[in-house]
Scaffold this motif. Structure first.
Motif, PDB file in Angstrom:
ATOM      1  N   ILE A  84       0.847  -1.198   0.000  1.00 56.44           N
ATOM      2  CA  ILE A  84       0.000   0.000   0.000  1.00 56.44           C
ATOM      3  C   ILE A  84       0.879   1.243   0.000  1.00 56.44           C
ATOM      4  CG2 ILE A  84      -1.737   1.286   1.308  1.00 56.44           C
ATOM      5  CD1 ILE A  84      -2.707  -1.361   2.438  1.00 56.44           C
ATOM      6  N   LYS A 112      -4.180   6.037   5.107  1.00 57.14           N
ATOM      7  CA  LYS A 112      -3.266   4.945   4.744  1.00 57.14           C
ATOM      8  C   LYS A 112      -2.141   4.787   5.765  1.00 57.14           C
ATOM      9  CE  LYS A 112      -2.902   6.782   0.632  1.00 57.14           C
ATOM     10  NZ  LYS A 112      -2.500   7.062  -0.772  1.00 57.14           N
ATOM     11  N   ALA A 151       1.784   4.080   1.365  1.00 56.69           N
ATOM     12  CA  ALA A 151       1.593   4.786   2.635  1.00 56.69           C
ATOM     13  C   ALA A 151       2.938   5.226   3.188  1.00 56.69           C
ATOM     14  CB  ALA A 151       0.889   3.883   3.642  1.00 56.69           C
TER      15      ALA A 151
END
Length: 288
Positions: free
Chosen positions: A53, A102, A55
């Motif tokens: 992800i 996130k 992030a």
């Protein structure tokens, strides 16, 4: 004769299509892999796994400490199986609304809690498929955050009514293992002009406007994001420079960062990150 054959052929194709649709619906089952992030593909009824992800570290988000603490606490409660609220993060562009969601998810999942916390991103145009998605997710023991970035509704749209029901109300019981997080530049998820037009044109103006405004009321937490000061902007720049070990004098760094913000006509976390990317490129430093 040919007419009869055409009718029979049409009936056969229709029957086959119905059988295929019935078989597909009966086999509808979401696949949850080892990934903790997914994109919802409503057309194919599929969760697309995201193994990494996008992030950043939570401590790199500056100037929003109080907001950060509220969202982290709410999400941590939820990840541990305790009651928590749906969240609307609204306000100025580029101030870290989606980044915060996130980053909080990243912060919690890396602690390896016993309950698995899964982040699912849903696009605004797929909001109408939320009830179906939720009805399948509640069969799992995991904790799910359904996340919609840049959510808003324009005139003549009715999708917001489906979202209202999902968030709070309707005959479907609210599922304790699912939360909905959304970001928006609009506090009430729709332009002010849309609400004002309802007030001026509707037979019952207040009732019509209230119906639209009540959507944002379905979120238990409202977290506001505002334009950052120059000090906050420079703090963000400095945190990035320190994180990626950019070799530059602090006075030069601040001067260049201010010049960059002036050319962009704004100061925000996004502008700070774009400046750091430009500076790192000039210094021949890879951002990892």
């Amino acid at each position: 004769m040919n007419f009869d054959k055409n009718i029979l052929s049409l009936l056969r194709r229709s029957t086959e299509a119905l059988e295929k649709a019935t078989q597909t619906n009966s086999k509808d089952k979401l696949v949850i892999t080892s990934a903790n992030g997914y994109l919802w593909d409503s057309e194919n009824f599929e969760l697309i796994p995201i193994n990494v992800i996008n992030a950043i570290d939570l401590n790199l988000l500056k100037g929003i400490d109080h907001t950060k603490e509220i969202l982290l606490t709410n999400t941590l409660q939820f990840s541990e199986g305790f009651p928590a609220n749906n969240v609307l993060l609204w306000g100025a562009r580029g101030m870290g609304k989606s980044s915060l969601v996130k980053s909080v998810h990243k912060e919690i999942t890396k602690k390896n809690n016993s309950n698995r916390l899964i982040l699912i991103e849903i696009y605004r145009d797929d909001i109408k498929s939320l009830p179906k998605l939720i009805s399948h997710l509640n069969k799992y023991n995991h904790q799910f955050i359904i996340f919609c970035d840049d959510l808003s509704f324009d005139a003549n749209e009715t999708t917001y009514k489906s979202l209202k029901t999902v968030l709070d109300g309707g005959i479907m019981e609210r599922t304790p293992n699912i939360l909905f997080y959304a970001t928006s530049n609009r506090r009430h998820l729709m332009p002010r002009s849309m609400i004002e037009n309802e007030n001026s044109n509707s037979i019952s103006p207040s009732e019509s406007a209230e119906e639209k405004i009540s959507l944002s009321d379905r979120f238990g937490l409202w977290l506001g994001f505002y334009q950052c000061s120059q000090d906050d902007y420079l703090a963000i720049v400095n945190s990035y420079a320190k994180k990626f070990k950019l070799k530059i004098d602090n006075k030069d760094l601040c001067k260049l960062a201010i010049e960059w913000s002036v050319t962009r006509g704004s100061r925000s976390g996004r502008v700070a990150w774009q400046f750091i990317q430009d500076l790192a490129g000039k210094l021949k430093v890879k951002l990892k």
